[in-house]
Design a protein around this motif. Structure first.
Motif, short mmCIF file in Angstrom:
data_model
loop_
_atom_site.label_atom_id
_atom_site.label_comp_id
_atom_site.label_asym_id
_atom_site.label_seq_id
_atom_site.Cartn_x
_atom_site.Cartn_y
_atom_site.Cartn_z
N GLU A 54 0.83 -1.20 0.00
CA GLU A 54 0.00 0.00 0.00
C GLU A 54 0.87 1.25 0.00
OE1 GLU A 54 -3.48 -2.42 2.42
OE2 GLU A 54 -2.02 -1.21 3.54
N ILE A 55 1.98 1.20 0.72
CA ILE A 55 2.93 2.31 0.72
C ILE A 55 3.53 2.48 -0.66
CG2 ILE A 55 5.17 3.11 1.59
CD1 ILE A 55 4.44 1.79 4.27
N LYS A 56 3.87 1.37 -1.30
CA LYS A 56 4.50 1.43 -2.62
C LYS A 56 3.56 2.02 -3.68
CE LYS A 56 8.35 -0.60 -1.33
NZ LYS A 56 8.72 -1.96 -1.54
N HIS A 57 2.26 2.04 -3.40
CA HIS A 57 1.29 2.61 -4.34
C HIS A 57 0.94 4.07 -4.03
CE1 HIS A 57 0.83 -1.51 -5.68
NE2 HIS A 57 0.30 -1.00 -6.77
N LEU A 58 1.63 4.67 -3.06
CA LEU A 58 1.38 6.09 -2.77
C LEU A 58 1.81 6.93 -3.97
CD1 LEU A 58 2.66 6.42 0.91
CD2 LEU A 58 0.29 6.35 0.11
N LYS A 59 0.96 7.88 -4.31
CA LYS A 59 1.23 8.75 -5.45
C LYS A 59 1.33 10.20 -4.98
CE LYS A 59 -1.09 6.02 -8.99
NZ LYS A 59 -2.14 6.04 -10.02
N ARG A 60 1.95 10.99 -5.81
CA ARG A 60 2.04 12.43 -5.56
C ARG A 60 0.63 12.97 -5.26
NH1 ARG A 60 6.18 15.16 -7.32
NH2 ARG A 60 6.78 13.55 -8.80
N ALA A 106 5.53 14.68 2.05
CA ALA A 106 5.97 15.96 1.48
C ALA A 106 7.46 15.94 1.14
CB ALA A 106 5.66 17.09 2.46
N VAL A 107 8.25 15.23 1.92
CA VAL A 107 9.69 15.10 1.63
C VAL A 107 9.90 14.27 0.37
CG1 VAL A 107 11.82 14.00 2.48
CG2 VAL A 107 10.49 15.47 4.00
N LEU A 108 9.09 13.23 0.18
CA LEU A 108 9.24 12.34 -0.97
C LEU A 108 8.83 12.98 -2.30
CD1 LEU A 108 7.84 9.07 0.58
CD2 LEU A 108 10.18 9.42 -0.21
N GLU A 109 7.82 13.81 -2.27
CA GLU A 109 7.26 14.33 -3.53
C GLU A 109 8.28 15.00 -4.44
OE1 GLU A 109 3.72 16.36 -2.12
OE2 GLU A 109 2.51 14.61 -2.63
N LEU A 119 5.58 7.73 -5.40
CA LEU A 119 6.57 8.31 -4.50
C LEU A 119 7.72 7.37 -4.19
CD1 LEU A 119 4.25 10.14 -1.96
CD2 LEU A 119 5.31 11.03 -4.03
N PHE A 120 7.49 6.07 -4.28
CA PHE A 120 8.54 5.11 -3.98
C PHE A 120 9.14 4.47 -5.22
CE2 PHE A 120 6.71 5.71 0.15
CZ PHE A 120 7.82 5.74 0.95
N ALA A 121 9.00 5.13 -6.35
CA ALA A 121 9.69 4.67 -7.55
C ALA A 121 11.19 4.74 -7.28
CB ALA A 121 9.33 5.55 -8.74
N LYS A 122 11.93 3.94 -8.00
CA LYS A 122 13.38 3.98 -7.84
C LYS A 122 13.86 5.39 -8.13
CE LYS A 122 13.62 -0.83 -9.06
NZ LYS A 122 13.79 -1.79 -10.13
N PRO A 123 14.70 5.94 -7.25
CA PRO A 123 15.15 7.32 -7.45
C PRO A 123 15.87 7.49 -8.78
CG PRO A 123 15.81 6.51 -5.28
CD PRO A 123 15.26 5.34 -6.05
N PRO A 124 15.78 8.67 -9.38
CA PRO A 124 16.46 8.92 -10.66
C PRO A 124 17.97 8.67 -10.59
CG PRO A 124 14.90 10.66 -10.21
CD PRO A 124 14.96 9.79 -8.98
N SER A 125 18.56 8.79 -9.42
CA SER A 125 20.00 8.56 -9.28
C SER A 125 20.34 7.08 -9.19
CB SER A 125 20.52 9.27 -8.03
OG SER A 125 19.86 8.75 -6.88
N SER A 126 19.32 6.22 -9.06
CA SER A 126 19.55 4.79 -8.92
C SER A 126 20.09 4.21 -10.22
CB SER A 126 18.22 4.10 -8.58
OG SER A 126 18.32 2.72 -8.73
N PRO A 127 21.10 3.31 -10.13
CA PRO A 127 21.62 2.68 -11.35
C PRO A 127 20.55 1.92 -12.13
CG PRO A 127 22.98 2.11 -9.44
CD PRO A 127 21.78 2.86 -8.94
N SER A 128 19.54 1.42 -11.43
CA SER A 128 18.51 0.64 -12.11
C SER A 128 17.33 1.49 -12.57
CB SER A 128 18.01 -0.48 -11.19
OG SER A 128 17.50 0.07 -10.01
N ASP A 134 9.32 -3.14 -14.21
CA ASP A 134 8.03 -3.33 -13.55
C ASP A 134 7.08 -2.19 -13.89
OD1 ASP A 134 9.79 -1.72 -12.12
OD2 ASP A 134 8.74 -2.04 -10.24
N GLN A 135 5.80 -2.49 -13.81
CA GLN A 135 4.77 -1.53 -14.21
C GLN A 135 4.78 -0.28 -13.35
OE1 GLN A 135 0.84 -3.12 -13.83
NE2 GLN A 135 -0.15 -1.23 -14.45
N HIS A 136 4.98 -0.42 -12.05
CA HIS A 136 4.87 0.72 -11.15
C HIS A 136 6.21 1.33 -10.77
CE1 HIS A 136 0.63 0.10 -10.95
NE2 HIS A 136 0.78 -1.13 -10.52
N HIS A 137 7.30 0.80 -11.28
CA HIS A 137 8.62 1.39 -11.09
C HIS A 137 9.05 1.44 -9.62
CE1 HIS A 137 7.97 2.85 -15.19
NE2 HIS A 137 6.82 3.30 -14.77
#
Length: 147
Positions: A54-60, A106-109, A119-128, A134-137
């Motif tokens: 449920e946390i992984k599905h949090l959106k902006r 608010a910190v994650l957005e 909000l819990f997509a892999k950060p842009p700085s992540s090598p992957s 995956d569909q939801h990143h």
């Protein structure tokens, strides 16, 4: 030869009134971003009772702030998908949460690019980040546990 490249932005977090770091290295920025994301996950999970999926599905924009006529905040509502007892795709759900949970969101957005809703997509700085399939990143539970 100097191999460290400090970022031009200074660390704003403080410990006992002093910056917690004199600067953040370019080479450490990705790790710091991931640790910040994991720290926010811990705050949200511990203080809200929301499950990992449920946390992984949090959106902006997933937090609504309710204010009294005098401007005082009296409630924070967190919106996501619930999965326990629901179909595989989940069902819309709302949780009443505390101010620290709203602050973690608010910190994650701003950590994610505008086109990334999760909000819990892999950060842009992540090598992957560019290799994600995956569909939801978002990282899987095993990655969250490791972090």
């Amino acid at each position: 030869m100097d191999t460290d490249f400090p970022l031009t932005h200074s660390a704003r977090g403080q410990l006992e009134g002093r910056p917690w770091l004199p600067c953040i290295s370019y080479y450490e920025a990705g790790r710091m971003e991931r640790l910040l994301q994991v720290s926010c996950w811990i705050v949200i999970a511990y203080l809200s009772g929301v499950r990992d999926s449920e946390i992984k599905h949090l959106k902006r924009g997933c937090v609504n702030v309710h204010r009294a006529p005098d401007g005082r905040v009296y409630r924070y509502r967190l919106h996501s998908l619930a999965f326990k007892g629901e179909e595989a795709h989940g069902a819309a759900a709302t949780w009443i949460v505390t101010a620290p949970v709203a602050r973690a969101v608010a910190v994650l957005e701003p950590l994610q690019p505008n086109e990334e809703p999760y909000l819990f997509a892999k950060p842009p700085s992540s090598p992957s980040h560019r290799q994600r399939q995956d569909q939801h990143h978002v990282p899987g539970s095993s990655t969250t546990i490791k972090d």
